[in-house]
Design a protein around this motif. Structure first.
Motif, PDB file in Angstrom:
ATOM      1  N   PHE A 152       0.979  -1.225  -0.023  1.00 56.76           N
ATOM      2  CA  PHE A 152      -0.035   0.001   0.062  1.00 56.76           C
ATOM      3  C   PHE A 152       0.901   1.285   0.133  1.00 56.76           C
ATOM      4  N   TRP A 153       1.986   1.226   0.568  1.00 56.80           N
ATOM      5  CA  TRP A 153       2.931   2.221   0.940  1.00 56.80           C
ATOM      6  C   TRP A 153       3.946   2.189   0.142  1.00 56.80           C
ATOM      7  N   TYR A 154       3.760   2.014  -1.395  1.00 61.39           N
ATOM      8  CA  TYR A 154       4.622   1.420  -2.388  1.00 61.39           C
ATOM      9  C   TYR A 154       5.804   2.578  -2.653  1.00 61.39           C
ATOM     10  N   ASP A 155       5.553   3.844  -2.167  1.00 59.72           N
ATOM     11  CA  ASP A 155       6.464   5.009  -2.440  1.00 59.72           C
ATOM     12  C   ASP A 155       7.157   5.207  -1.193  1.00 59.72           C
ATOM     13  N   THR A 156       7.261   4.344  -0.319  1.00 57.98           N
ATOM     14  CA  THR A 156       8.412   4.426   0.834  1.00 57.98           C
ATOM     15  C   THR A 156       9.553   3.579   0.374  1.00 57.98           C
ATOM     16  N   ASN A 157      10.709   3.712   1.077  1.00 61.05           N
ATOM     17  CA  ASN A 157      11.976   3.019   0.779  1.00 61.05           C
ATOM     18  C   ASN A 157      11.801   1.619   1.022  1.00 61.05           C
ATOM     19  N   GLY A 158      12.135   1.034  -0.117  1.00 62.78           N
ATOM     20  CA  GLY A 158      12.168  -0.421  -0.081  1.00 62.78           C
ATOM     21  C   GLY A 158      11.077  -1.113  -0.180  1.00 62.78           C
ATOM     22  N   SER A 159       9.810  -0.421  -0.071  1.00 62.67           N
ATOM     23  CA  SER A 159       8.498  -0.934   0.002  1.00 62.67           C
ATOM     24  C   SER A 159       8.103  -1.767  -1.517  1.00 62.67           C
ATOM     25  N   SER A 160       8.642  -1.086  -2.656  1.00 64.29           N
ATOM     26  CA  SER A 160       8.209  -1.783  -3.910  1.00 64.29           C
ATOM     27  C   SER A 160       9.142  -3.030  -3.890  1.00 64.29           C
ATOM     28  N   LYS A 161      10.520  -3.338  -3.660  1.00 67.08           N
ATOM     29  CA  LYS A 161      11.281  -4.489  -3.489  1.00 67.08           C
ATOM     30  C   LYS A 161      10.593  -5.383  -2.531  1.00 67.08           C
ATOM     31  N   THR A 162       9.978  -4.945  -1.735  1.00 69.27           N
ATOM     32  CA  THR A 162       9.410  -6.065  -0.724  1.00 69.27           C
ATOM     33  C   THR A 162       8.237  -6.642  -1.287  1.00 69.27           C
ATOM     34  N   THR A 163       7.217  -5.603  -1.835  1.00 72.96           N
ATOM     35  CA  THR A 163       6.132  -6.057  -2.493  1.00 72.96           C
ATOM     36  C   THR A 163       6.337  -7.332  -3.484  1.00 72.96           C
ATOM     37  N   GLN A 164       7.221  -7.297  -4.213  1.00 68.07           N
ATOM     38  CA  GLN A 164       7.795  -7.786  -5.392  1.00 68.07           C
ATOM     39  C   GLN A 164       8.221  -9.274  -4.826  1.00 68.07           C
ATOM     40  N   LYS A 165       8.936  -9.363  -3.815  1.00 70.57           N
ATOM     41  CA  LYS A 165       9.427 -10.436  -3.187  1.00 70.57           C
ATOM     42  C   LYS A 165       8.220 -11.223  -2.519  1.00 70.57           C
ATOM     43  N   ILE A 166       7.163 -10.565  -1.982  1.00 75.42           N
ATOM     44  CA  ILE A 166       6.055 -11.241  -1.044  1.00 75.42           C
ATOM     45  C   ILE A 166       5.257 -11.717  -2.650  1.00 75.42           C
ATOM     46  N   LEU A 168       6.161 -12.991  -5.471  1.00 75.39           N
ATOM     47  CA  LEU A 168       7.067 -13.987  -6.057  1.00 75.39           C
ATOM     48  C   LEU A 168       6.688 -15.155  -5.205  1.00 75.39           C
ATOM     49  N   VAL A 169       7.011 -15.046  -3.885  1.00 76.74           N
ATOM     50  CA  VAL A 169       7.012 -16.327  -2.840  1.00 76.74           C
ATOM     51  C   VAL A 169       5.668 -16.689  -2.779  1.00 76.74           C
ATOM     52  N   ASP A 170       4.504 -15.733  -2.954  1.00 78.13           N
ATOM     53  CA  ASP A 170       3.151 -16.369  -2.935  1.00 78.13           C
ATOM     54  C   ASP A 170       2.702 -17.190  -4.090  1.00 78.13           C
ATOM     55  N   ARG A 171       3.348 -16.695  -5.352  1.00 81.15           N
ATOM     56  CA  ARG A 171       3.047 -17.220  -6.480  1.00 81.15           C
ATOM     57  C   ARG A 171       3.676 -18.674  -6.633  1.00 81.15           C
ATOM     58  N   VAL A 172       4.631 -18.888  -5.990  1.00 81.04           N
ATOM     59  CA  VAL A 172       5.385 -20.330  -5.804  1.00 81.04           C
ATOM     60  C   VAL A 172       4.490 -21.084  -5.271  1.00 81.04           C
ATOM     61  N   GLY A 173       3.951 -20.684  -4.126  1.00 84.74           N
ATOM     62  CA  GLY A 173       3.018 -21.544  -3.452  1.00 84.74           C
ATOM     63  C   GLY A 173       1.767 -21.745  -4.124  1.00 84.74           C
ATOM     64  N   PHE A 232       8.880 -23.064   6.529  1.00 83.94           N
ATOM     65  CA  PHE A 232      10.112 -23.325   5.525  1.00 83.94           C
ATOM     66  C   PHE A 232       9.577 -24.196   4.328  1.00 83.94           C
ATOM     67  N   PRO A 233      10.239 -23.901   3.086  1.00 89.12           N
ATOM     68  CA  PRO A 233      11.124 -23.004   2.669  1.00 89.12           C
ATOM     69  C   PRO A 233      10.528 -21.520   2.325  1.00 89.12           C
ATOM     70  N   LEU A 234       9.383 -21.243   2.442  1.00 87.29           N
ATOM     71  CA  LEU A 234       8.596 -20.152   2.003  1.00 87.29           C
ATOM     72  C   LEU A 234       8.470 -19.097   2.998  1.00 87.29           C
ATOM     73  N   TYR A 235       9.528 -18.992   3.634  1.00 84.53           N
ATOM     74  CA  TYR A 235       9.127 -17.870   4.863  1.00 84.53           C
ATOM     75  C   TYR A 235       9.933 -16.726   4.898  1.00 84.53           C
ATOM     76  N   ILE A 236      10.537 -16.366   3.818  1.00 84.94           N
ATOM     77  CA  ILE A 236      11.286 -15.289   3.697  1.00 84.94           C
ATOM     78  C   ILE A 236      10.625 -14.061   3.891  1.00 84.94           C
ATOM     79  N   TRP A 237       9.446 -13.775   3.371  1.00 90.09           N
ATOM     80  CA  TRP A 237       8.792 -12.706   3.674  1.00 90.09           C
ATOM     81  C   TRP A 237       8.192 -12.272   4.934  1.00 90.09           C
ATOM     82  N   ARG A 238       8.305 -12.874   5.862  1.00 90.03           N
ATOM     83  CA  ARG A 238       7.849 -12.921   7.191  1.00 90.03           C
ATOM     84  C   ARG A 238       7.909 -11.442   7.998  1.00 90.03           C
ATOM     85  N   PRO A 239       9.399 -10.956   7.849  1.00 90.35           N
ATOM     86  CA  PRO A 239       9.675  -9.439   8.220  1.00 90.35           C
ATOM     87  C   PRO A 239       9.025  -8.520   7.628  1.00 90.35           C
TER      88      PRO A 239
END
Length: 289
Positions: A152-166, A168-173, A232-239
Protein backbone atom coordinates in the motif's frame (compact mmCIF):
# COMPACT_ATOMS: atom_id res chain seq x y z
CA UNK A 1 -20.98 -11.87 -0.64
CA UNK A 2 -21.91 -8.57 1.01
CA UNK A 3 -18.28 -7.46 1.65
CA UNK A 4 -17.33 -8.47 -1.91
CA UNK A 5 -20.24 -6.51 -3.40
CA UNK A 6 -19.39 -3.48 -1.27
CA UNK A 7 -15.69 -3.60 -2.20
CA UNK A 8 -16.49 -3.97 -5.92
CA UNK A 9 -19.01 -1.11 -5.77
CA UNK A 10 -16.58 1.24 -4.04
CA UNK A 11 -13.74 0.14 -6.32
CA UNK A 12 -15.79 0.87 -9.44
CA UNK A 13 -16.73 4.32 -8.16
CA UNK A 14 -13.12 4.96 -7.14
CA UNK A 15 -11.89 4.18 -10.64
CA UNK A 16 -14.60 6.28 -12.27
CA UNK A 17 -14.68 9.23 -9.85
CA UNK A 18 -11.40 9.16 -7.97
CA UNK A 19 -11.31 12.77 -6.74
CA UNK A 20 -14.92 12.71 -5.56
CA UNK A 21 -14.59 9.32 -3.83
CA UNK A 22 -11.44 10.38 -1.97
CA UNK A 23 -13.53 13.09 -0.28
CA UNK A 24 -16.11 10.55 0.91
CA UNK A 25 -13.94 8.64 3.36
CA UNK A 26 -16.55 8.41 6.14
CA UNK A 27 -19.45 7.16 3.93
CA UNK A 28 -17.14 4.61 2.31
CA UNK A 29 -15.86 3.30 5.63
CA UNK A 30 -19.43 3.16 6.99
CA UNK A 31 -20.60 1.19 3.94
CA UNK A 32 -17.79 -1.36 4.05
CA UNK A 33 -17.92 -1.79 7.83
CA UNK A 34 -21.69 -2.30 7.56
CA UNK A 35 -21.22 -4.97 4.89
CA UNK A 36 -18.68 -6.86 7.01
CA UNK A 37 -20.89 -6.37 10.09
CA UNK A 38 -23.88 -7.88 8.29
CA UNK A 39 -21.68 -10.79 7.22
CA UNK A 40 -20.62 -11.23 10.86
CA UNK A 41 -24.24 -11.41 12.03
CA UNK A 42 -25.06 -14.02 9.39
CA UNK A 43 -21.89 -15.96 10.25
CA UNK A 44 -22.77 -16.17 13.94
CA UNK A 45 -26.33 -17.21 13.07
CA UNK A 46 -24.98 -20.06 10.92
CA UNK A 47 -22.49 -21.00 13.64
CA UNK A 48 -25.29 -21.17 16.22
CA UNK A 49 -27.27 -23.47 13.93
CA UNK A 50 -24.31 -25.79 13.48
CA UNK A 51 -23.63 -25.86 17.23
CA UNK A 52 -27.31 -26.72 17.76
CA UNK A 53 -26.89 -29.86 15.66
CA UNK A 54 -28.13 -28.72 12.26
CA UNK A 55 -26.80 -30.93 9.48
CA UNK A 56 -24.19 -29.50 7.13
CA UNK A 57 -25.61 -28.20 3.87
CA UNK A 58 -24.03 -28.02 0.43
CA UNK A 59 -25.30 -26.28 -2.70
CA UNK A 60 -23.52 -27.33 -5.89
CA UNK A 61 -23.97 -26.29 -9.52
CA UNK A 62 -22.36 -27.85 -12.58
CA UNK A 63 -20.51 -25.38 -14.75
CA UNK A 64 -22.50 -25.06 -17.99
CA UNK A 65 -20.94 -26.88 -20.94
CA UNK A 66 -18.42 -28.68 -18.70
CA UNK A 67 -20.56 -31.43 -17.17
CA UNK A 68 -18.29 -34.15 -18.61
CA UNK A 69 -15.35 -32.77 -16.63
CA UNK A 70 -17.30 -32.78 -13.35
CA UNK A 71 -16.43 -29.12 -12.64
CA UNK A 72 -18.72 -27.62 -10.02
CA UNK A 73 -19.16 -24.43 -8.03
CA UNK A 74 -21.32 -23.58 -5.04
CA UNK A 75 -20.92 -23.32 -1.28
CA UNK A 76 -20.87 -25.53 1.79
CA UNK A 77 -21.99 -24.66 5.31
CA UNK A 78 -20.63 -26.95 8.03
CA UNK A 79 -19.06 -26.76 11.47
CA UNK A 80 -15.49 -25.85 10.56
CA UNK A 81 -16.65 -23.49 7.81
CA UNK A 82 -18.97 -21.50 10.06
CA UNK A 83 -16.26 -21.21 12.72
CA UNK A 84 -13.95 -19.77 10.08
CA UNK A 85 -16.68 -17.39 8.88
CA UNK A 86 -17.21 -16.09 12.42
CA UNK A 87 -13.47 -15.65 12.97
CA UNK A 88 -12.87 -13.81 9.69
CA UNK A 89 -15.87 -11.49 9.94
CA UNK A 90 -15.12 -10.63 13.59
CA UNK A 91 -11.46 -9.90 12.88
CA UNK A 92 -12.43 -7.96 9.77
CA UNK A 93 -14.93 -5.63 11.43
CA UNK A 94 -12.69 -4.93 14.44
CA UNK A 95 -9.69 -4.16 12.27
CA UNK A 96 -11.74 -1.98 9.95
CA UNK A 97 -12.79 0.08 12.95
CA UNK A 98 -9.18 0.41 14.07
CA UNK A 99 -8.14 1.16 10.49
CA UNK A 100 -10.50 4.13 10.44
CA UNK A 101 -8.72 5.60 13.46
CA UNK A 102 -5.26 4.76 12.13
CA UNK A 103 -5.74 5.87 8.50
CA UNK A 104 -7.99 8.92 8.92
CA UNK A 105 -6.43 11.89 7.19
CA UNK A 106 -3.84 9.77 5.38
CA UNK A 107 -3.44 9.53 1.63
CA UNK A 108 -5.55 6.97 -0.30
CA UNK A 109 -7.79 6.20 2.67
CA UNK A 110 -10.61 4.97 0.40
CA UNK A 111 -8.29 2.68 -1.56
CA UNK A 112 -7.03 1.12 1.67
CA UNK A 113 -10.56 0.38 2.88
CA UNK A 114 -11.45 -1.11 -0.50
CA UNK A 115 -8.47 -3.46 -0.29
CA UNK A 116 -9.49 -4.47 3.24
CA UNK A 117 -13.02 -5.23 2.03
CA UNK A 118 -11.71 -7.31 -0.87
CA UNK A 119 -9.34 -9.19 1.44
CA UNK A 120 -12.08 -10.00 3.94
CA UNK A 121 -14.52 -11.12 1.24
CA UNK A 122 -11.88 -13.40 -0.34
CA UNK A 123 -11.33 -15.10 3.02
CA UNK A 124 -15.08 -15.53 3.52
CA UNK A 125 -15.35 -17.11 0.07
CA UNK A 126 -12.49 -19.44 0.98
CA UNK A 127 -14.40 -20.64 4.05
CA UNK A 128 -17.49 -21.41 1.94
CA UNK A 129 -15.68 -23.21 -0.88
CA UNK A 130 -16.96 -26.77 -1.45
CA UNK A 131 -14.03 -28.02 -3.54
CA UNK A 132 -10.40 -27.39 -4.49
CA UNK A 133 -11.28 -25.59 -7.72
CA UNK A 134 -13.31 -22.86 -6.05
CA UNK A 135 -10.93 -22.71 -3.09
CA UNK A 136 -8.04 -22.01 -5.46
CA UNK A 137 -9.92 -19.07 -7.04
CA UNK A 138 -10.50 -17.44 -3.65
CA UNK A 139 -6.95 -18.37 -2.63
CA UNK A 140 -5.70 -16.27 -5.55
CA UNK A 141 -7.96 -13.37 -4.49
CA UNK A 142 -6.50 -13.59 -0.98
CA UNK A 143 -3.00 -13.38 -2.48
CA UNK A 144 -3.87 -10.44 -4.73
CA UNK A 145 -5.53 -8.43 -1.96
CA UNK A 146 -2.71 -9.15 0.52
CA UNK A 147 -0.25 -8.02 -2.18
CA UNK A 148 -2.19 -4.74 -2.50
CA UNK A 149 -2.24 -4.25 1.27
CA UNK A 150 1.41 -5.07 1.83
CA UNK A 151 2.41 -2.75 -1.01
CA UNK A 152 0.00 0.00 0.00
CA UNK A 153 2.81 2.41 0.83
CA UNK A 154 4.71 1.56 -2.34
CA UNK A 155 6.42 4.96 -2.45
CA UNK A 156 8.35 4.42 0.79
CA UNK A 157 11.95 3.19 0.84
CA UNK A 158 12.22 -0.49 -0.07
CA UNK A 159 8.48 -1.08 -0.13
CA UNK A 160 8.38 -1.77 -3.86
CA UNK A 161 11.07 -4.47 -3.66
CA UNK A 162 9.38 -5.95 -0.59
CA UNK A 163 6.08 -6.21 -2.44
CA UNK A 164 7.73 -7.91 -5.40
CA UNK A 165 9.38 -10.47 -3.11
CA UNK A 166 6.10 -11.26 -1.38
CA UNK A 167 4.34 -11.57 -4.72
CA UNK A 168 6.93 -14.01 -6.10
CA UNK A 169 7.00 -16.20 -2.97
CA UNK A 170 3.20 -16.32 -2.89
CA UNK A 171 3.08 -17.31 -6.56
CA UNK A 172 5.48 -20.20 -5.92
CA UNK A 173 3.04 -21.53 -3.32
CA UNK A 174 0.06 -20.92 -5.62
CA UNK A 175 1.68 -22.74 -8.54
CA UNK A 176 2.36 -25.73 -6.29
CA UNK A 177 -1.23 -25.64 -5.02
CA UNK A 178 -2.56 -25.52 -8.60
CA UNK A 179 -0.33 -28.33 -9.88
CA UNK A 180 -1.23 -30.53 -6.90
CA UNK A 181 -4.95 -29.87 -7.39
CA UNK A 182 -4.76 -30.66 -11.11
CA UNK A 183 -2.76 -33.82 -10.37
CA UNK A 184 -5.36 -34.90 -7.82
CA UNK A 185 -8.12 -34.27 -10.37
CA UNK A 186 -6.20 -36.33 -12.95
CA UNK A 187 -6.17 -39.27 -10.57
CA UNK A 188 -9.63 -38.99 -8.98
CA UNK A 189 -11.62 -36.97 -11.57
CA UNK A 190 -12.96 -34.87 -8.71
CA UNK A 191 -12.07 -31.62 -6.96
CA UNK A 192 -14.33 -32.38 -3.97
CA UNK A 193 -12.69 -32.66 -0.57
CA UNK A 194 -14.69 -35.64 0.69
CA UNK A 195 -14.78 -37.43 -2.68
CA UNK A 196 -11.08 -37.08 -3.52
CA UNK A 197 -9.81 -38.77 -0.35
CA UNK A 198 -11.42 -42.23 -0.82
CA UNK A 199 -10.71 -42.15 -4.58
CA UNK A 200 -7.05 -41.32 -3.94
CA UNK A 201 -6.80 -44.13 -1.38
CA UNK A 202 -8.36 -46.52 -3.88
CA UNK A 203 -5.81 -45.49 -6.53
CA UNK A 204 -2.95 -46.09 -4.08
CA UNK A 205 -4.22 -49.52 -3.04
CA UNK A 206 -4.85 -50.63 -6.63
CA UNK A 207 -1.36 -49.58 -7.68
CA UNK A 208 -2.62 -46.99 -10.16
CA UNK A 209 -0.63 -44.34 -8.31
CA UNK A 210 2.89 -44.95 -7.02
CA UNK A 211 3.94 -43.90 -3.53
CA UNK A 212 6.45 -41.24 -4.71
CA UNK A 213 3.84 -39.68 -7.01
CA UNK A 214 1.29 -39.64 -4.18
CA UNK A 215 3.72 -37.89 -1.84
CA UNK A 216 4.59 -35.38 -4.56
CA UNK A 217 0.90 -34.55 -5.11
CA UNK A 218 0.30 -34.04 -1.38
CA UNK A 219 3.41 -31.88 -1.05
CA UNK A 220 2.40 -29.71 -4.01
CA UNK A 221 -1.09 -29.17 -2.60
CA UNK A 222 0.16 -28.01 0.80
CA UNK A 223 2.66 -25.61 -0.79
CA UNK A 224 -0.12 -23.01 -0.82
CA UNK A 225 -0.73 -23.17 2.94
CA UNK A 226 3.03 -23.32 3.53
CA UNK A 227 3.45 -20.01 1.69
CA UNK A 228 0.59 -18.36 3.59
CA UNK A 229 1.75 -19.73 6.95
CA UNK A 230 5.29 -18.49 6.14
CA UNK A 231 6.85 -21.85 6.89
CA UNK A 232 10.10 -23.30 5.57
CA UNK A 233 11.11 -22.96 2.77
CA UNK A 234 8.67 -20.14 1.86
CA UNK A 235 9.21 -18.02 4.96
CA UNK A 236 11.46 -15.24 3.63
CA UNK A 237 8.74 -12.55 3.56
CA UNK A 238 7.78 -12.81 7.25
CA UNK A 239 9.56 -9.58 8.38
CA UNK A 240 8.19 -7.63 5.41
CA UNK A 241 4.58 -7.86 6.63
CA UNK A 242 5.53 -5.52 9.46
CA UNK A 243 6.20 -2.73 6.93
CA UNK A 244 2.50 -2.54 6.01
CA UNK A 245 -0.03 -0.22 7.70
CA UNK A 246 -0.68 -1.56 11.20
CA UNK A 247 -4.33 -2.69 10.67
CA UNK A 248 -3.37 -4.52 7.46
CA UNK A 249 -0.44 -6.21 9.18
CA UNK A 250 -2.70 -7.37 12.01
CA UNK A 251 -5.36 -8.67 9.60
CA UNK A 252 -2.81 -10.52 7.48
CA UNK A 253 -1.21 -12.13 10.56
CA UNK A 254 -4.51 -13.06 12.20
CA UNK A 255 -6.20 -14.54 9.14
CA UNK A 256 -3.99 -15.31 6.17
CA UNK A 257 -0.88 -16.40 8.02
CA UNK A 258 -2.61 -18.47 10.66
CA UNK A 259 -6.31 -19.17 10.30
CA UNK A 260 -6.54 -19.48 6.50
CA UNK A 261 -3.53 -21.75 6.17
CA UNK A 262 -4.66 -24.03 9.00
CA UNK A 263 -8.21 -24.05 7.62
CA UNK A 264 -7.07 -25.18 4.18
CA UNK A 265 -5.01 -28.01 5.72
CA UNK A 266 -8.06 -29.06 7.77
CA UNK A 267 -10.24 -29.06 4.64
CA UNK A 268 -7.63 -31.22 2.88
CA UNK A 269 -7.59 -33.77 5.73
CA UNK A 270 -9.35 -36.54 3.68
CA UNK A 271 -6.77 -36.15 0.90
CA UNK A 272 -3.77 -35.95 3.23
CA UNK A 273 -5.01 -38.92 5.29
CA UNK A 274 -5.30 -40.99 2.11
CA UNK A 275 -1.89 -39.81 0.96
CA UNK A 276 -0.39 -40.91 4.28
CA UNK A 277 -0.65 -44.49 3.04
CA UNK A 278 2.26 -43.72 0.75
CA UNK A 279 4.54 -42.79 3.64
CA UNK A 280 7.31 -45.26 4.44
CA UNK A 281 6.51 -47.19 7.60
CA UNK A 282 3.03 -47.89 8.93
CA UNK A 283 3.77 -46.24 12.28
CA UNK A 284 4.72 -42.99 10.56
CA UNK A 285 1.63 -43.16 8.37
CA UNK A 286 -0.62 -43.61 11.40
CA UNK A 287 0.44 -40.19 12.64
CA UNK A 288 -1.43 -38.61 9.70
CA UNK A 289 -4.56 -40.76 9.66
Amino acid sequence: MLPFAGACFVGFLLISFKLTMNRLSKPVSFLLVSCVGAAAVLSYALLAEQRAGTAASKVIFDLPGLTDLNLQIGFVVDGIGTEMLALISTAGILLMLSAHIYMVGKKNYVSFFTYLGLFTSALLGLALSPNLLEMFVFWLLVGISSYLLVGFWYDTNGSSKTTQKIFLVDRVGDVGFLLGSLGLFWVTRSFGFDESGPLLEEAIISGKLSNPTTLLLCFLIIMGPIAKLIEFPLYIWRPDVLKTPVPASALIHATTLVAAGVFVVARLEPVLAAGARALPGRVLANLFV
